[in-house]
Design an enzyme around this catalytic site. Structure first.
Site, PDB file in Angstrom:
ATOM      1  CB  THR A  40      -0.926   0.014   1.227  1.00 60.77           C
ATOM      2  OG1 THR A  40      -1.754  -1.148   1.187  1.00 60.77           O
ATOM      3  CG2 THR A  40      -1.804   1.249   1.225  1.00 60.77           C
ATOM      4  CE  LYS A  70      -5.304  -1.654   1.697  1.00 58.71           C
ATOM      5  NZ  LYS A  70      -3.997  -2.312   1.749  1.00 58.71           N
ATOM      6  CE  LYS A  99       2.214   2.124   4.603  1.00 60.42           C
ATOM      7  NZ  LYS A  99       1.663   1.206   3.574  1.00 60.42           N
TER       8      LYS A  99
END
Length: 300
Positions: free
Chosen positions: A97, A172, A240
């Site tokens: 990701t 995502k 993150k």
């Protein structure tokens, strides 16, 4: 379809994916920053390579799944990185990701070297990886996607092409925005139900059988009741991801206040030393050792 696959990054999810590939008959070359984490995979038949470059040289399709965008930069563009190997006519698939911008950069670099690229982050956590039921969101060229699709089927259940390079990463981000809402909702549900004197097992069953049912409630609430905070997905990685989502939202000039609050809560959790726990450990902002630790709104 090639049987020579490379896999760079054998963490919780990467290792499970490699096992599926080995069981499906693929020859798998592996590299991980910590070699010891590949010992079980080597015993299962994977072949250790000393560098990402060597993985590329011995493989036709190369998957990567590391922690942060900076790690992706390093394994692709480093001195012994993916793009320093014999990459022509091969396909690289980054399942980290990461940022849509970096996915686009990798795509163009691959094209310049006569290769192809997909960004294909996944959802489903450790259980999805273990069970081979991951959701895969792919961006890049249609031709590359069609070639890789049979490999995706080995460890994925819901597999969708999202569009050009970077679109897999955008998909995502949409996924993580949704998870941010379900994780905070699931946590506050438990806090509220406990304070109201409800039986938590019963409330999970009840809510899970109605319109509020969701993956986080079904999979993470039972872990919380067992005080199991092992990482299906690390807190530090979720922080993150939410930062990337908010950065991309800012570029598109949209406001995501609920996601901002979720990122704030998870950052606080990480700052308290729980960055290597699973995302279900968000409950620790309210409970510690099974006991309430805060009732003041300004402390949360």
């Amino acid at each position: 379809m090639t049987k020579r696959v490379g896999f760079i990054g054998t963490g919780v999810m990467g290792a499970a994916i490699v096992k599926h590939l080995l069981k499906a008959g693929f020859s798998v070359n592996v590299y991980n920053r910590t070699k010891a984490k590949t010992e079980g995979l080597q015993k299962a038949g994977a072949v250790w390579q000393e560098t990402p470059k060597q993985v590329v040289d011995q493989s036709d399709v190369i998957f990567s799944m590391v922690g942060y965008p900076a790690d992706v930069e390093e394994i692709y563009y480093g001195e012994q990185g993916i793009f320093s190997g014999e990459i022509k006519n091969k396909i690289v698939v980054d399942m980290t990701t990461s940022t849509p911008t970096l996915a686009e950069k990798i795509y163009h670099s691959a094209k310049e070297l006569g290769a192809d690229s997909l960004d294909a982050p996944v959802s489903g956590g450790d259980l999805g990886a273990k069970n081979g039921t991951l959701t895969i969101m792919a961006g890049g060229g249609v031709s590359a996607y069609e070639k890789i699709y049979p490999i995706f089927e080995v460890f994925g259940k819901t597999i969708n092409y999202q569009g050009t390079a970077g679109k897999g990463q955008h998909a995502k981000m949409a996924n993580q925005i949704m998870i941010a809402g379900t994780m905070t909702g699931m946590t506050e549900l438990l806090v509220y139900a406990d304070a109201a004197g409800l039986e938590l097992e019963k409330i999970i069953e009840t809510v899970g059988g109605g319109s509020a049912a969701n993956w986080s409630l079904a999979n993470y609430a039972p872990r919380i009741l067992k005080e199991d905070y092992s990482p299906g997905f690390f807190v530090k990685h979720f922080v993150k991801d939410l930062k990337i989502a908010l950065d991309e939202a800012e570029k598109m000039k949209i406001l995501l206040p609920a996601t901002e609050k979720a990122k704030e809560l998870y950052q606080k959790l990480a700052d308290k030393g729980w960055e290597n726990d699973g995302t279900q450990s968000l409950i620790k902002l309210w409970w510690a050792d099974g006991k309430p630790i805060s009732t003041e709104k300004d402390e949360i």
